[in-house]
Design an enzyme around this catalytic site. Structure first.
Site, PDB file in Angstrom:
ATOM      1  CE  LYS A 172      12.705  18.975 -11.101  1.00  0.00           C
ATOM      2  NZ  LYS A 172      11.450  19.301 -11.781  1.00  0.00           N
ATOM      3  CG  HIS A 209      -1.729  -1.226   1.409  1.00  0.00           C
ATOM      4  ND1 HIS A 209      -3.025  -1.374   0.968  1.00  0.00           N
ATOM      5  CD2 HIS A 209      -1.388  -2.410   1.968  1.00  0.00           C
ATOM      6  CE1 HIS A 209      -3.452  -2.599   1.283  1.00  0.00           C
ATOM      7  NE2 HIS A 209      -2.472  -3.247   1.884  1.00  0.00           N
ATOM      8  CB  SER A 241      14.035  21.900 -15.565  1.00  0.00           C
ATOM      9  OG  SER A 241      13.334  23.124 -15.659  1.00  0.00           O
ATOM     10  CD  GLU A 284       9.154  12.103 -15.366  1.00  0.00           C
ATOM     11  OE1 GLU A 284       8.236  12.894 -15.113  1.00  0.00           O
ATOM     12  OE2 GLU A 284      10.311  12.478 -15.636  1.00  0.00           O
TER      13      GLU A 284
END
Ligand code: ARG
Length: 459
Positions: free
Chosen positions: A282, A155, A276, A289
């Site tokens: 970043k 979970h 970024s 992704e």
């Protein structure tokens, strides 16, 4: 010139032509189309349709066409409706009227299904090899991890401590099943449609068993009606690819989470991270992704083809032309993704300190309950006692290891001074020594097993 102009008084409307043509998609089956034609030429020669001379001309012509495709010299013309038309047109240019005999007893319906299966028979091993390389990268990391501890979750809540190596291997096995599925699919792809004609079979007395063998198929299809319309193999391929995509997305999601500052369990190599345009600090896990994202696209491709197939009347329908684009896209997607993932996994750095720091004493609450089971108390009772210990500690803002022995004994007199030993995460891990467990010994056996499997395949 189309292959079917005879019956028509005017040429096809230009836009209808654009809708109808499949060349942009099916030209990547050029070599398969030539190979299928070479085998067909042999078969109808043996059946007495082609003279020795015609057979020789056609064969030499097709070999020349093949060479043009390989060298990149082949040029399509606007009237090439699909790859089958293009090959036959070019053959005619090279050898003249004998080319017109090649299509005897054959239809583009059995031809296209044959080409597509031939294409898949070579795509599956490519995919398998790419999956295997990713598996090897996962095993490499599992070995590198040694006895590094990490929190295991259910979970997405801290559950029990595990070995990092065990976690890496948990992503190895799904890929193994994906590879088994592809191997199993190969049997069903390896059934030859050629010689089924448009739908009812070929009137030419070809030896379809020999034809199948010459093209590397296990057997000829036994029902012509089924064979020209069967796209199960395409749907199955998409399912295999999609499930692989789903597996990869699960791995990817965890890497995305675990590389975040909040977790900090891994750091990606710069070679596999992106920046970024706005925020100079970043370091983004785009590779993972996109892996997660592309799983969605793969699911769409599978459902798209199934929707196309649903309710189609027997036998060939032009709807079936929609079968190739999703299969090619799925294969291309995985073949692009898998090597990148293998590289990204190989070069990722684990952060054992961060992983260890994320293991709190509450994750050994099960071990606390098991400890009392060792003292002869039924698990249902020990579960409740350990639960009370968790509540008491949480209320005080301390860990299970900071509860005094007196306090433990107040909860249950069976507690003794050795209770603190079970709160050591490594002890918890070591206990899970049955096959499939996370103990160092069980994981070592697992690593040996998967390595044997991979090297057995190499031999
Ligand atoms: N381009 C077609 C396809 O991909 C080839 C078969 C055409 N057959 C036909 N009867 N028009 O399905």
């Amino acid at each position: 010139m189309t292959l079917w102009g005879g019956r028509f008084s005017t040429k096809l409307n230009d836009q209808a032509w654009d809708l109808n043509t499949s060349l942009p998609v099916d030209q990547r089956m050029a070599l398969q189309d030539v190979d299928g034609s070479l085998a067909w030429a042999d078969a109808i020669h043996k059946a007495g349709i082609l003279s020795d001379e015609e057979h020789g001309q056609i064969t030499r012509g097709l070999v020349a066409v093949r060479a043009e495709f390989v060298s990149g010299e082949f040029s399509f013309v606007p009237a090439d409706e699909d790859i089958h038309t293009a090959v036959e047109r070019r053959l005619g240019e090279l050898i003249g009227t004998a080319a017109g005999k090649l299509h005897t007893g054959r239809s583009r319906n059995d031809q296209v299904a044959t080409d597509f299966r031939l294409w898949m028979l070579q795509a599956i091993p490519e995919l398998d090899a790419a999956l295997k390389n990713l598996q090897a990268a996962l095993v490499e990391q599992a070995e590198l991890a040694g006895e590094t501890l990490m929190p295991g979750y259910t979970h997405l809540q801290r559950a029990q401590p595990i070995l990092l190596a065990h976690w890496w291997l948990s992503h190895f096995h799904p890929l193994g099943r994906d590879r088994q599925r592809l191997a199993d699919l190969t049997k069903r792809v390896s059934v030859l449609p050629l010689g089924c004609g448009a739908l009812a079979g070929t009137p030419v007395p070809v030896d379809r068993v020999a034809l199948a063998e010459s093209l590397g198929f296990a057997e000829p299809a036994s029902n012509s009606l089924d064979s020209v319309s069967d796209r199960d193999f395409a749907a199955e391929f998409l399912f295999c690819a999609t499930l692989t995509g789903v597996h990869l997305s699960k791995l990817a999601e965890q890497i995305v989470l675990y590389t975040s500052a909040e977790f900090g369990f891994f750091e990606l190599s710069d070679a596999y991270s992106t920046g970024s345009s706005l925020m100079p600090q970043k370091k983004n896990p785009d590779v993972f992704e996109l892996t997660r994202g592309k799983a969605g696209t793969l699911i769409g491709l599978l459902t798209g083809l199934l929707a196309t197939l649903k309710g189609l009347p027997s036998t060939y329908d032009k709807d079936l032309q929609e079968d190739k684009a999703p299969v090619f896209q799925a294969a291309d997607t995985l073949l692009m993704m898998l090597p990148v993932l293998a590289g990204a996994i190989q070069t990722i750095t684990a952060k054992p300190k961060r992983m260890r720091a994320a293991i709190d004493s509450f994750m050994m609450a099960t071990d606390l309950a098991d400890y009392l089971v060792g003292k002869g108390i039924p698990f249902r009772e020990t579960h409740a006692i350990a639960g009370k210990a968790v509540r008491a500690a949480a209320e005080k803002g301390i860990g299970l290891d900071q509860i005094s022995l007196e306090a433990y004994q107040a909860l249950c007199p069976a507690f003794e001074a050795d209770v603190y030993q079970v709160l050591d995460p490594m002890k918890s891990i070591e206990k899970r020594n049955a096959i499939g467990g996370t103990s160092p010994e069980a994981v070592k056996n697992q690593i040996d097993g998967v390595k044997r499997l991979l090297s057995f395949e190499n031999s």
